[in-house]
Design a protein around this motif. Structure first.
Motif, PDB file in Angstrom:
ATOM      1  N   ILE A 189      -9.135  12.758   1.771  1.00 39.28           N
ATOM      2  CA  ILE A 189      -9.616  11.686   0.908  1.00 39.28           C
ATOM      3  C   ILE A 189      -8.649  11.534  -0.259  1.00 39.28           C
ATOM      4  O   ILE A 189      -8.227  12.532  -0.863  1.00 39.28           O
ATOM      5  CB  ILE A 189     -11.023  12.018   0.358  1.00 39.28           C
ATOM      6  CG1 ILE A 189     -12.010  12.219   1.509  1.00 39.28           C
ATOM      7  CG2 ILE A 189     -11.506  10.929  -0.596  1.00 39.28           C
ATOM      8  CD1 ILE A 189     -13.250  12.997   1.104  1.00 39.28           C
ATOM      9  N   ALA A 190      -8.291  10.299  -0.603  1.00 43.07           N
ATOM     10  CA  ALA A 190      -7.441  10.045  -1.764  1.00 43.07           C
ATOM     11  C   ALA A 190      -7.845   8.716  -2.385  1.00 43.07           C
ATOM     12  O   ALA A 190      -8.381   7.834  -1.700  1.00 43.07           O
ATOM     13  CB  ALA A 190      -5.962  10.021  -1.375  1.00 43.07           C
ATOM     14  N   THR A 191      -7.567   8.566  -3.675  1.00 45.23           N
ATOM     15  CA  THR A 191      -7.954   7.348  -4.382  1.00 45.23           C
ATOM     16  C   THR A 191      -6.755   6.507  -4.774  1.00 45.23           C
ATOM     17  O   THR A 191      -6.882   5.594  -5.591  1.00 45.23           O
ATOM     18  CB  THR A 191      -8.777   7.687  -5.637  1.00 45.23           C
ATOM     19  OG1 THR A 191      -8.028   8.586  -6.462  1.00 45.23           O
ATOM     20  CG2 THR A 191     -10.104   8.325  -5.252  1.00 45.23           C
ATOM     21  N   GLU A 192      -5.595   6.819  -4.208  1.00 45.64           N
ATOM     22  CA  GLU A 192      -4.412   5.993  -4.411  1.00 45.64           C
ATOM     23  C   GLU A 192      -3.619   5.949  -3.107  1.00 45.64           C
ATOM     24  O   GLU A 192      -3.641   6.904  -2.332  1.00 45.64           O
ATOM     25  CB  GLU A 192      -3.548   6.541  -5.550  1.00 45.64           C
ATOM     26  CG  GLU A 192      -3.140   7.995  -5.377  1.00 45.64           C
ATOM     27  CD  GLU A 192      -2.338   8.504  -6.556  1.00 45.64           C
ATOM     28  OE1 GLU A 192      -1.597   7.706  -7.163  1.00 45.64           O
ATOM     29  OE2 GLU A 192      -2.450   9.701  -6.869  1.00 45.64           O
ATOM     30  N   PRO A 193      -2.909   4.844  -2.838  1.00 48.28           N
ATOM     31  CA  PRO A 193      -2.199   4.689  -1.555  1.00 48.28           C
ATOM     32  C   PRO A 193      -0.845   5.397  -1.562  1.00 48.28           C
ATOM     33  O   PRO A 193       0.204   4.771  -1.373  1.00 48.28           O
ATOM     34  CB  PRO A 193      -2.055   3.175  -1.427  1.00 48.28           C
ATOM     35  CG  PRO A 193      -1.957   2.694  -2.839  1.00 48.28           C
ATOM     36  CD  PRO A 193      -2.856   3.602  -3.643  1.00 48.28           C
ATOM     37  N   ASP A 194      -0.876   6.697  -1.763  1.00 49.36           N
ATOM     38  CA  ASP A 194       0.338   7.489  -1.910  1.00 49.36           C
ATOM     39  C   ASP A 194       0.669   8.164  -0.580  1.00 49.36           C
ATOM     40  O   ASP A 194       0.018   9.134  -0.187  1.00 49.36           O
ATOM     41  CB  ASP A 194       0.136   8.529  -3.015  1.00 49.36           C
ATOM     42  CG  ASP A 194       1.399   9.279  -3.355  1.00 49.36           C
ATOM     43  OD1 ASP A 194       2.381   9.185  -2.583  1.00 49.36           O
ATOM     44  OD2 ASP A 194       1.418   9.972  -4.392  1.00 49.36           O
ATOM     45  N   LYS A 195       1.694   7.670   0.106  1.00 48.54           N
ATOM     46  CA  LYS A 195       2.075   8.229   1.392  1.00 48.54           C
ATOM     47  C   LYS A 195       2.515   9.685   1.273  1.00 48.54           C
ATOM     48  O   LYS A 195       2.367  10.472   2.223  1.00 48.54           O
ATOM     49  CB  LYS A 195       3.188   7.395   2.014  1.00 48.54           C
ATOM     50  CG  LYS A 195       3.520   7.783   3.456  1.00 48.54           C
ATOM     51  CD  LYS A 195       4.568   6.862   4.045  1.00 48.54           C
ATOM     52  CE  LYS A 195       4.789   7.174   5.527  1.00 48.54           C
ATOM     53  NZ  LYS A 195       5.276   8.565   5.721  1.00 48.54           N
ATOM     54  N   LYS A 196       3.025  10.079   0.112  1.00 52.06           N
ATOM     55  CA  LYS A 196       3.460  11.461  -0.076  1.00 52.06           C
ATOM     56  C   LYS A 196       2.285  12.433   0.083  1.00 52.06           C
ATOM     57  O   LYS A 196       2.457  13.547   0.585  1.00 52.06           O
ATOM     58  CB  LYS A 196       4.107  11.636  -1.447  1.00 52.06           C
ATOM     59  CG  LYS A 196       5.431  10.892  -1.608  1.00 52.06           C
ATOM     60  CD  LYS A 196       6.001  11.094  -2.997  1.00 52.06           C
ATOM     61  CE  LYS A 196       7.316  10.334  -3.158  1.00 52.06           C
ATOM     62  NZ  LYS A 196       7.871  10.483  -4.532  1.00 52.06           N
ATOM     63  N   LEU A 197       1.111  12.019  -0.342  1.00 52.18           N
ATOM     64  CA  LEU A 197      -0.066  12.867  -0.178  1.00 52.18           C
ATOM     65  C   LEU A 197      -0.393  13.052   1.298  1.00 52.18           C
ATOM     66  O   LEU A 197      -0.711  14.164   1.739  1.00 52.18           O
ATOM     67  CB  LEU A 197      -1.263  12.262  -0.905  1.00 52.18           C
ATOM     68  CG  LEU A 197      -1.195  12.208  -2.435  1.00 52.18           C
ATOM     69  CD1 LEU A 197      -2.409  11.475  -2.995  1.00 52.18           C
ATOM     70  CD2 LEU A 197      -1.106  13.608  -3.032  1.00 52.18           C
ATOM     71  N   LEU A 198      -0.318  11.972   2.059  1.00 58.36           N
ATOM     72  CA  LEU A 198      -0.617  12.072   3.485  1.00 58.36           C
ATOM     73  C   LEU A 198       0.447  12.879   4.216  1.00 58.36           C
ATOM     74  O   LEU A 198       0.131  13.638   5.141  1.00 58.36           O
ATOM     75  CB  LEU A 198      -0.741  10.675   4.094  1.00 58.36           C
ATOM     76  CG  LEU A 198      -1.831   9.773   3.492  1.00 58.36           C
ATOM     77  CD1 LEU A 198      -1.945   8.490   4.299  1.00 58.36           C
ATOM     78  CD2 LEU A 198      -3.173  10.479   3.420  1.00 58.36           C
ATOM     79  N   ASP A 199       1.693  12.733   3.811  1.00 59.69           N
ATOM     80  CA  ASP A 199       2.754  13.534   4.417  1.00 59.69           C
ATOM     81  C   ASP A 199       2.533  15.019   4.148  1.00 59.69           C
ATOM     82  O   ASP A 199       2.724  15.863   5.039  1.00 59.69           O
ATOM     83  CB  ASP A 199       4.114  13.108   3.881  1.00 59.69           C
ATOM     84  CG  ASP A 199       4.541  11.729   4.369  1.00 59.69           C
ATOM     85  OD1 ASP A 199       3.958  11.248   5.360  1.00 59.69           O
ATOM     86  OD2 ASP A 199       5.441  11.137   3.750  1.00 59.69           O
ATOM     87  N   ALA A 200       2.132  15.348   2.924  1.00 56.99           N
ATOM     88  CA  ALA A 200       1.858  16.748   2.593  1.00 56.99           C
ATOM     89  C   ALA A 200       0.654  17.261   3.376  1.00 56.99           C
ATOM     90  O   ALA A 200       0.648  18.408   3.854  1.00 56.99           O
ATOM     91  CB  ALA A 200       1.620  16.889   1.090  1.00 56.99           C
ATOM     92  N   PHE A 201      -0.360  16.432   3.517  1.00 52.11           N
ATOM     93  CA  PHE A 201      -1.526  16.783   4.327  1.00 52.11           C
ATOM     94  C   PHE A 201      -1.103  17.094   5.760  1.00 52.11           C
ATOM     95  O   PHE A 201      -1.531  18.092   6.347  1.00 52.11           O
ATOM     96  CB  PHE A 201      -2.517  15.618   4.281  1.00 52.11           C
ATOM     97  CG  PHE A 201      -3.743  15.770   5.137  1.00 52.11           C
ATOM     98  CD1 PHE A 201      -4.648  16.811   4.932  1.00 52.11           C
ATOM     99  CD2 PHE A 201      -4.009  14.850   6.138  1.00 52.11           C
ATOM    100  CE1 PHE A 201      -5.786  16.927   5.720  1.00 52.11           C
ATOM    101  CE2 PHE A 201      -5.144  14.953   6.920  1.00 52.11           C
ATOM    102  CZ  PHE A 201      -6.036  15.993   6.710  1.00 52.11           C
ATOM    103  N   ASP A 202      -0.230  16.271   6.316  1.00 46.12           N
ATOM    104  CA  ASP A 202       0.250  16.492   7.682  1.00 46.12           C
ATOM    105  C   ASP A 202       1.042  17.791   7.795  1.00 46.12           C
ATOM    106  O   ASP A 202       0.904  18.529   8.782  1.00 46.12           O
ATOM    107  CB  ASP A 202       1.121  15.321   8.129  1.00 46.12           C
ATOM    108  CG  ASP A 202       0.314  14.054   8.409  1.00 46.12           C
ATOM    109  OD1 ASP A 202      -0.922  14.164   8.523  1.00 46.12           O
ATOM    110  OD2 ASP A 202       0.920  12.973   8.511  1.00 46.12           O
TER     111      ASP A 202
END
Length: 321
Positions: A189-202
């Motif tokens: 879950i995130a509240t901003e469209p930050d691809k870096k967060l999703l990359d780190a999650f992956d």
């Protein structure tokens, strides 16, 4: 295709209204719903803060299709994780498998009410990690005794256990929380469209798991009225998570956001009734890789018109993303 969700904001409407709103969201065709879990509103102008779990029980009975989810519950201070596990299991049973448990490390605004001080961010994440482990163990049906760094559990067991248990989501804002989410959560879950967060999650094990974003919007045929309402109730949004997680009272949020202008709010929140403005606000989430986006219509007394407009115009347009 990105799924579009509806947000029950406990800070801007009373409990009966919230249930009516999610019933309307189901009829309008929203793909899922989420609910905030606060003890305080961010600003006094929002005017409410009912118990999210009581509302979820009523919503589970009043709806039949739309998925439900906390976005997010803090299972570390105001609630003990064993209590969260029981609440989540019960809602999952009431909702007949439609519930997901969204968790986060919390905000001082809500957690200070039980006393004991507000720990640093690294300690809050340690507590969240231990809490998720306790919840998982109870979801497995185990009789749990646990003596950890932050929590004690004595001979606990969930006697009404859903099958399957609720999927667990974890809110992220940086590398540490992404590591925790990738390792422990079923979704992020995130509240901003930050691809870096999703990359780190992956990188930490999140590949292929759902990823949910959230976006405030202010629908109104009168754009100026929408901007005024967004400024009155959501001007704190631009302060950022590092600030928002630390402020202890609604008065603190009012003071910290006092210099935020209406123009600044209108730049970050789509306001008015032009569908293309709302679509363009959602687009960055889709491009970043989010699979679901929960919209927050600002204004507890502005839901009916928004739901009608969303069914007619907004949702069909967003399906094209």
């Amino acid at each position: 295709m990105v799924q579009i969700g509806y947000t029950m904001m406990t800070e801007q409407a009373g409990p009966r209204a919230l249930v009516d709103h999610v019933v309307g969201a189901e009829k309008a065709g929203f793909d899922f719903s989420v609910i905030s879990d606060h003890f305080f509103p961010w600003l006094a102008s929002q005017g409410h803060s009912s118990n999210a779990w009581a509302v979820l029980g009523a919503a589970a009975q009043a709806t039949s299709r739309i998925p439900l989810m906390t976005l997010v519950t803090c299972p570390t201070t105001r609630y003990h994780p064993a209590v969260v596990a029981q609440q989540a299991a019960t809602v999952q049973l009431l909702a007949e498998g439609r519930f997901r448990l969204g968790l986060g490390s919390g905000e001082n605004l809500n957690e200070h009410v039980v006393g004991g001080g507000w720990p640093s961010a690294d300690v809050r994440l340690e507590k969240l990690e231990e809490a998720v482990g306790i919840i998982r163990a109870l979801f497995e049906g185990r009789t749990l005794t646990h003596h950890g760094a932050h929590y004690d559990v004595e001979h606990a067991k969930l006697w009404d256990l859903p099958d399957p248990p609720p999927p667990i989501g974890v809110a992220v804002s940086g590398e540490h929380s992404c590591r925790l989410a990738g390792h422990l959560a079923d979704l992020v879950i995130a509240t901003e469209p930050d691809k870096k967060l999703l990359d780190a999650f992956d990188r930490h094990g999140g590949t292929g798991k759902p990823r949910i974003g959230q976006l405030p919007v202010a629908y109104d045929e009168d754009r100026d009225a929408a901007v005024d309402r967004a400024h009155e109730q959501f001007r704190w949004l631009g302060l950022g998570w590092k600030v928002n997680s630390e402020l202890p009272h609604d008065e603190s949020f009012a003071s910290a956001s006092g210099s935020v202008t209406k123009d600044e709010v209108a730049e970050s929140i789509p306001c008015g009734s032009k569908v293309e403005d709302f679509v363009e606000a959602v687009r960055p989430y889709a491009e970043a890789g989010f699979t679901e986006v929960a919209l927050v219509q600002i204004g507890g007394d502005r839901q009916a018109g928004y739901l009608d407009w969303a069914a007619r115009e907004l949702l069909p347009a967003l399906k094209e993303l």
